[in-house]
Design an enzyme around this catalytic site. Structure first.
Site, PDB file in Angstrom:
ATOM      1  N   LYS A  35       9.769   0.156  16.692  1.00  0.00           N
ATOM      2  CA  LYS A  35       9.480  -0.994  17.561  1.00  0.00           C
ATOM      3  C   LYS A  35       8.055  -1.485  17.352  1.00  0.00           C
ATOM      4  O   LYS A  35       7.795  -2.696  17.329  1.00  0.00           O
ATOM      5  CB  LYS A  35       9.695  -0.613  19.027  1.00  0.00           C
ATOM      6  CG  LYS A  35       9.315  -1.735  19.999  1.00  0.00           C
ATOM      7  CD  LYS A  35       9.624  -1.373  21.437  1.00  0.00           C
ATOM      8  CE  LYS A  35       9.243  -2.519  22.375  1.00  0.00           C
ATOM      9  NZ  LYS A  35       9.607  -2.239  23.791  1.00  0.00           N
ATOM     10  N   HIS A  53      45.778  -5.726  -8.692  1.00  0.00           N
ATOM     11  CA  HIS A  53      45.592  -6.454  -7.429  1.00  0.00           C
ATOM     12  C   HIS A  53      46.114  -5.653  -6.240  1.00  0.00           C
ATOM     13  O   HIS A  53      46.837  -6.165  -5.382  1.00  0.00           O
ATOM     14  CB  HIS A  53      46.245  -7.822  -7.499  1.00  0.00           C
ATOM     15  CG  HIS A  53      45.683  -8.704  -8.576  1.00  0.00           C
ATOM     16  ND1 HIS A  53      44.348  -9.002  -8.676  1.00  0.00           N
ATOM     17  CD2 HIS A  53      46.277  -9.325  -9.634  1.00  0.00           C
ATOM     18  CE1 HIS A  53      44.135  -9.777  -9.721  1.00  0.00           C
ATOM     19  NE2 HIS A  53      45.284  -9.976 -10.325  1.00  0.00           N
TER      20      HIS A  53
END
Length: 529
Positions: free
Chosen positions: A140, A281
């Site tokens: 922070k 695929h």
């Protein structure tokens, strides 16, 4: 908030001691005061590095078996104080709080503890509290404090200090802060997911998934889509656990298709038979088993030679030279197997673009786990489809029962259908697919497409008739009407495996009896979307 922040005092408290002494020596050489705790402090002292205990800083000893050692204002005040805020500076002076400019923390090994199968109490004790609290505080305050949570960033820190005369840039601190928050987020996700499972909470109110970047990808399914590959930290064998021995970097589609191929081939026990799956695929275009990998590959290849071009090949045994030679005869994108011998590696080395992946083992297809996918505004989460069926689970519903050879083909077809996009129809003969119909809106169309492919392959192979004659056919879900079943019969199928459960089961069974088919119900559906 300034760009360059000097580094005068560092707090080092790590579970993983890799690289710790080298980092501390480099910091000490720059005149950085080093604070530490417990085992980290002992490691540094044994290496001859001057270190100050956090207990000396706070005036309180480590207590409660180490549960309380850094949860103190002199630690968190030193991390959170804004150096350019007069009020913060005054508070530091009043309470004797010294600034901490660098925090290096990696957390208790909670994930590893769970992976080792530890009991509930042991897992609880390996939940880090002070570490995440310090990381969040330091991250922070990244305007002034640098936060490191990964060993791989130690070198980057030292390079940053070298380039900036012992200081870090705001850009670097921001990047490290983002990494820090991602780490604590992933850590909390691991704890909450484990706890939900431990207490039997199947649908927790909040669920979090986390991953670690394995590699950036050039693009996604299409060139205009950005993409990356993340691993979830599990030890399940597959693409994430595989070692790439050669070939170009894997693409998004390569990874997706290789995963589909490996999951399918893992259905077949290598101690019983060799197996090969060829994927295109995300759908199988050929699956075969045999006494050798070469025979399994040739059977899979002969299902649909056209679609196999540019496909993904998965094997359930270590790749050998003879099989590698056959695979190398056509263009193949990826081969994945649980190992590869020296002959196979030499043969593939001539194919520079072919990717060869080896895994530590096959995947346990009946193992529990979760699968998820994103939808607009949310996630769909479900149990992995680990359902299996054996001969004792099947119910013969027709007048004719399948013989032993037909039953073997039916079970083979059922394993494959589980991995074919719905609506799925799979024709099998002699433990090899001879026609696959995938992803159609109508089950009748899937049956027709699969039969048509078999007809084309019969012409290509010079066979007198398609191999669907006398085949077993699997449907991933029930036949809602007799029409799909009759198309399979017209293609020459002699027996059928399907879940059952349609309102018109009686009509479908009657149609099977009239066509002279043997049919079994599994009582289990395998939709795959």
């Amino acid at each position: 908030m300034t760009d360059l922040a000097p580094l005068r005092r560092a707090l080092l408290s790590v579970s993983d001691k890799t690289g710790l002494t080298d980092l501390a020596q480099a910091l000490a050489a720059r005149g950085v005061e080093i604070l530490s705790t417990g085992g980290s402090a002992r490691t540094l002292r044994e290496a001859g590095i001057a270190v100050r205990d956090v207990a000396d800083l706070t005036g309180f000893p480590e207590m409660m078996d180490g549960r309380v050692k850094t949860l103190h204002p002199k630690v968190h005040g030193g991390l959170l104080a804004l150096r350019d805020d007069a009020g913060h500076v005054a508070a530091m002076e009043e309470h004797g709080i010294a600034p901490i400019d660098l925090l290096v923390v990696n957390l208790y090994p909670f994930e590893d503890t769970v992976a080792k199968g530890a009991d509930y109490e042991t897992c609880i004790e390996n939940i880090d509290i002070g570490g995440p609290a310090m990381i969040r505080a330091a991250a922070k305050n990244h305007g002034h404090v640098t936060t490191l949570v990964d060993v791989e960033d130690y070198g980057a820190l030292l390079a940053e200090l070298e380039a900036n005369d012992g200081q870090t840039t705001l850009a670097f601190r921001r990047r490290m802060a983002q990494i820090a928050y991602a780490r604590t987020g992933a850590y909390d996700a691991a704890v909450s997911s484990w706890m939900a499972e431990a207490i039997g909470e199947a649908t927790p109110r909040r669920r979090v998934f986390a991953g670690t970047l394995a590699q950036g990808l050039r693009y996604g399914e299409n060139p205009h889509q950005g993409a990356a590959f993340y691993v979830d930290g599990s030890d399940r064998p597959g693409v994430a656990q595989a070692e790439q021995l050669q070939g170009k970097a894997l693409s998004y589609n390569n990874i997706n298709d290789t995963d589909a191929a490996f999951e399918l081939v893992s259905e077949f026990d290598p101690g019983v038979e060799a197996a090969c799956a060829i994927i295109k695929h995300a759908n199988p275009c050929g699956v075969g088993t045999g006494i050798s990998l070469l025979s399994a590959y040739r059977k899979a290849f002969d299902c649909d030679r056209t679609s196999a071009f540019g496909g993904i090949v998965a094997l359930n045994r270590p790749l050998d030279g003879a099989t590698a030679e056959a695979i190398a005869e056509i263009f193949t994108e990826v081969v994945i197997a649980p190992g590869a011998d020296a002959d196979a590696r030499t043969i593939f080395a001539r194919k520079k673009n072919l990717r060869l992946l080896v895994t530590p083992a096959l995947a346990a297809t009946d193992a529990p786990g979760l699968a998820w996918r994103q939808v607009s505004g949310g996630l769909l989460v479900q149990d992995r489809d680990n359902g299996v069926r054996g001969p004792d689970d099947l119910k013969v519903v027709t007048k004719k029962a399948p013989d032993a050879d037909q039953m073997a083909d039916l079970l083979f077809a059922w394993k494959v259908a589980k991995h074919v996009k719905s609506n799925a129809i799979v024709y099998v003969r002699d433990r090899a697919t001879v026609g696959v119909g995938a992803g159609q809106m109508s089950r009748v169309d899937s049956a027709l497409i699969a039969a048509k492919k078999a007809e084309r392959m019969a012409e290509d192979l010079g066979l007198p008739e398609p191999l669907t004659r006398g085949s077993a056919v699997a449907s991933d879900a029930f036949f809602p009407f007799p029409d799909g079943l009759l198309e399979a019969a017209a293609a020459g199928a002699s027996c059928v495996i399907q879940p059952g459960g349609s309102m018109r089961d009686d009509e479908v069974i009657a149609a099977a009896d009239e066509a002279g088919l043997a049919m079994v119900f599994t009582g289990m559906r395998h939709f795959r979307h």
